[in-house]
Design a protein around this motif. Structure first.
Motif, PDB file in Angstrom:
ATOM      1  N   SER A  90      55.939  45.765  12.942  1.00 10.45           N
ATOM      2  CA  SER A  90      56.327  47.086  12.449  1.00 10.45           C
ATOM      3  C   SER A  90      55.078  47.792  11.924  1.00 10.45           C
ATOM      4  O   SER A  90      54.126  47.142  11.472  1.00 10.45           O
ATOM      5  CB  SER A  90      57.361  46.965  11.331  1.00 10.45           C
ATOM      6  N   TYR A  91      55.084  49.113  11.990  1.00 11.77           N
ATOM      7  CA  TYR A  91      53.918  49.902  11.612  1.00 11.77           C
ATOM      8  C   TYR A  91      53.489  49.668  10.168  1.00 11.77           C
ATOM      9  O   TYR A  91      54.289  49.699   9.245  1.00 11.77           O
ATOM     10  CB  TYR A  91      54.231  51.378  11.813  1.00 11.77           C
ATOM     11  N   LYS A  92      52.182  49.432  10.003  1.00 13.38           N
ATOM     12  CA  LYS A  92      51.578  49.339   8.677  1.00 13.38           C
ATOM     13  C   LYS A  92      50.410  50.316   8.626  1.00 13.38           C
ATOM     14  O   LYS A  92      49.462  50.191   9.412  1.00 13.38           O
ATOM     15  CB  LYS A  92      51.094  47.913   8.386  1.00 13.38           C
ATOM     16  N   PRO A  93      50.443  51.291   7.706  1.00  8.30           N
ATOM     17  CA  PRO A  93      49.376  52.302   7.639  1.00  8.30           C
ATOM     18  C   PRO A  93      47.977  51.722   7.499  1.00  8.30           C
ATOM     19  O   PRO A  93      47.011  52.307   7.985  1.00  8.30           O
ATOM     20  CB  PRO A  93      49.763  53.124   6.402  1.00  8.30           C
ATOM     21  N   SER A  94      47.866  50.576   6.865  1.00 10.53           N
ATOM     22  CA  SER A  94      46.544  49.996   6.636  1.00 10.53           C
ATOM     23  C   SER A  94      45.924  49.423   7.906  1.00 10.53           C
ATOM     24  O   SER A  94      44.716  49.214   7.987  1.00 10.53           O
ATOM     25  CB  SER A  94      46.629  48.887   5.581  1.00 10.53           C
ATOM     26  N   GLU A  95      46.740  49.182   8.939  1.00 11.59           N
ATOM     27  CA  GLU A  95      46.244  48.554  10.160  1.00 11.59           C
ATOM     28  C   GLU A  95      45.821  49.553  11.234  1.00 11.59           C
ATOM     29  O   GLU A  95      44.945  49.254  12.051  1.00 11.59           O
ATOM     30  CB  GLU A  95      47.323  47.642  10.764  1.00 11.59           C
ATOM     31  N   LEU A  96      46.434  50.722  11.251  1.00  7.74           N
ATOM     32  CA  LEU A  96      46.280  51.636  12.375  1.00  7.74           C
ATOM     33  C   LEU A  96      45.771  53.004  11.939  1.00  7.74           C
ATOM     34  O   LEU A  96      46.242  53.578  10.951  1.00  7.74           O
ATOM     35  CB  LEU A  96      47.634  51.803  13.078  1.00  7.74           C
ATOM     36  N   ARG A  97      44.794  53.528  12.689  1.00  6.45           N
ATOM     37  CA  ARG A  97      44.294  54.890  12.465  1.00  6.45           C
ATOM     38  C   ARG A  97      44.335  55.643  13.786  1.00  6.45           C
ATOM     39  O   ARG A  97      43.847  55.147  14.807  1.00  6.45           O
ATOM     40  CB  ARG A  97      42.860  54.852  11.914  1.00  6.45           C
ATOM     41  N   VAL A  98      44.922  56.841  13.757  1.00  6.90           N
ATOM     42  CA  VAL A  98      45.092  57.626  14.979  1.00  6.90           C
ATOM     43  C   VAL A  98      44.409  58.977  14.823  1.00  6.90           C
ATOM     44  O   VAL A  98      44.602  59.674  13.827  1.00  6.90           O
ATOM     45  CB  VAL A  98      46.584  57.834  15.320  1.00  6.90           C
ATOM     46  N   ARG A  99      43.612  59.348  15.823  1.00  4.05           N
ATOM     47  CA  ARG A  99      42.900  60.618  15.814  1.00  4.05           C
ATOM     48  C   ARG A  99      43.122  61.325  17.147  1.00  4.05           C
ATOM     49  O   ARG A  99      43.108  60.703  18.206  1.00  4.05           O
ATOM     50  CB  ARG A  99      41.404  60.361  15.601  1.00  4.05           C
ATOM     51  N   SER A 100      43.352  62.635  17.117  1.00  5.72           N
ATOM     52  CA  SER A 100      43.613  63.403  18.330  1.00  5.72           C
ATOM     53  C   SER A 100      42.931  64.763  18.236  1.00  5.72           C
ATOM     54  O   SER A 100      42.593  65.240  17.147  1.00  5.72           O
ATOM     55  CB  SER A 100      45.126  63.590  18.533  1.00  5.72           C
TER      56      SER A 100
END
Length: 362
Positions: A90-100
């Motif tokens: 499940s999504y954890k903010p500390s693991e994933l960074r998204v840039r667009s």
């Protein structure tokens, strides 16, 4: 085998894997960080031409494009969650960074990929309850943008020096000779699509318009198969000249390359937050082509049309480490026989060695 993208399916990815081993004192490696870069999915043409279908929303992601990126997200979930447990289920903010970038097609592509990476049923639940916070258990994930002046992902458009150098390319003897050589054909193309004239540098937009007619409107766009292939060849020629200059690549994607190598360096030195494991950039073909050009790899070298999906891996083998690079491409316009895969891999290894040794180690 030539790999193509059908209107209702995503072609299998051709995988070229290059491994640069700096030192190996143990067979145990630990994956520490992944960087993924994608081009947006299938879109409507950027421009409407008088004799073609008049698209209500030019430059927007299509349903096919959404499915393409969702399929990539499914692939990433299987690879990094189900098979390796590298990321949490499940999504954890500390693991994933998204840039667009700020383009709708890039933002929607990112949303589509993330829907595959964290599908319905993996979302947040209400406190002290098994009830999902949102319908179907969907999980919103923040996507960061930097406004119109995005020098990280849109440097090839935002940088004034790139614009100047691109203009200079169109003043070269080779460019002028090519334009003169194709003068009659360009005039014919212009007439078919309903324009008074057509400059060589505009052929890429025309190609995408004709391709959209073929895929979405079951129309030839007014061109025979041979003429369509000729338009594609001219488009590839223009792109190869635009991105074969390494200085242009450094101006257009130097910041992105620097950020990627800095991320890996910080991970290897234990500086970066240990919880952050995955960085995802949603961008454009120009982003990827500029990135390769900055790394010394060009279309002219490998005759590659597009690079829609890249992921970089960072493995650590204590006390030493190795670096893995993997290129996934579903848009190749040349035939790559099976026996040549080894040759291409060796070529990539040669091209990357000097860059990786200098930028990642020193």
């Amino acid at each position: 085998e030539k790999i193509t993208m059908g209107p209702n399916q995503l072609a299998s990815f051709l995988v070229i894997l290059i491994m640069v081993v700096v030192a190996t004192e143990t067979d145990t490696s630990t994956l520490r960080h992944v960087v993924v870069i994608t081009r947006h999915g299938d879109r409507t043409p950027l421009h409407n031409y008088p004799n073609h279908h008049q698209w209500e929303n030019p430059g927007q992601l299509t349903g096919e494009g959404m499915r393409q990126l969702k399929d990539i997200g499914d692939f990433l979930r299987k690879r990094y969650i189900e098979e390796s447990s590298f990321l949490s289920p499940s999504y954890k903010p500390s693991e994933l960074r998204v840039r667009s970038t700020t383009r709708d097609r890039a933002l929607m592509s990112a949303q589509s990929l993330l829907l595959g990476l964290y599908p319905p049923g993996t979302g947040e639940k209400m406190p002290d309850s098994e009830e999902f916070a949102l319908p179907y258990g969907i999980q919103p994930i923040p996507i960061v943008t930097a406004g119109k002046e995005d020098y990280l992902l849109h440097g090839y458009k935002a940088c004034h020096s790139v614009k100047k150098k691109t203009k200079e390319i169109r003043e070269t003897k080779e460019w002028k000779e090519k334009a003169e050589e194709e003068k009659e054909f360009l005039a014919k193309v212009a007439k078919v699509i309903g324009l008074p004239k057509l400059a060589l540098e505009k052929i890429s937009a025309v190609y995408h318009g004709v391709k959209a007619e073929r895929i979405h409107k079951n129309s030839t766009g007014g061109f025979t198969d041979e003429e369509y292939e000729k338009i594609l060849e001219l488009k590839n020629w223009v792109l190869s000249r635009k991105y074969w200059d390494r200085s242009l690549g450094r101006l257009g994607a130097g910041l992105l390359l620097s950020e990627i190598t800095s991320t890996f360096k910080e991970v290897s030195e234990g500086i970066k937050d240990g919880n952050e494991k995955f960085t995802y950039y949603s961008a454009h073909d120009g982003t990827l082509l500029s990135l390769f050009s900055a790394m010394g790899i060009t279309q002219k070298d490998l005759n590659i049309l597009l690079f829609p999906f890249l992921d970089f891996f960072w493995f650590l083998s204590f006390p030493s480490f190795s670096f893995l690079f993997s290129l996934f491409s579903s848009f190749f316009f040349f035939f790559l026989p099976f026996f040549s895969l080894f040759f291409v891999s060796i070529l990539f290894l040669f091209l990357f060695s000097s860059l990786l040794f200098s930028s990642l180690l020193f």
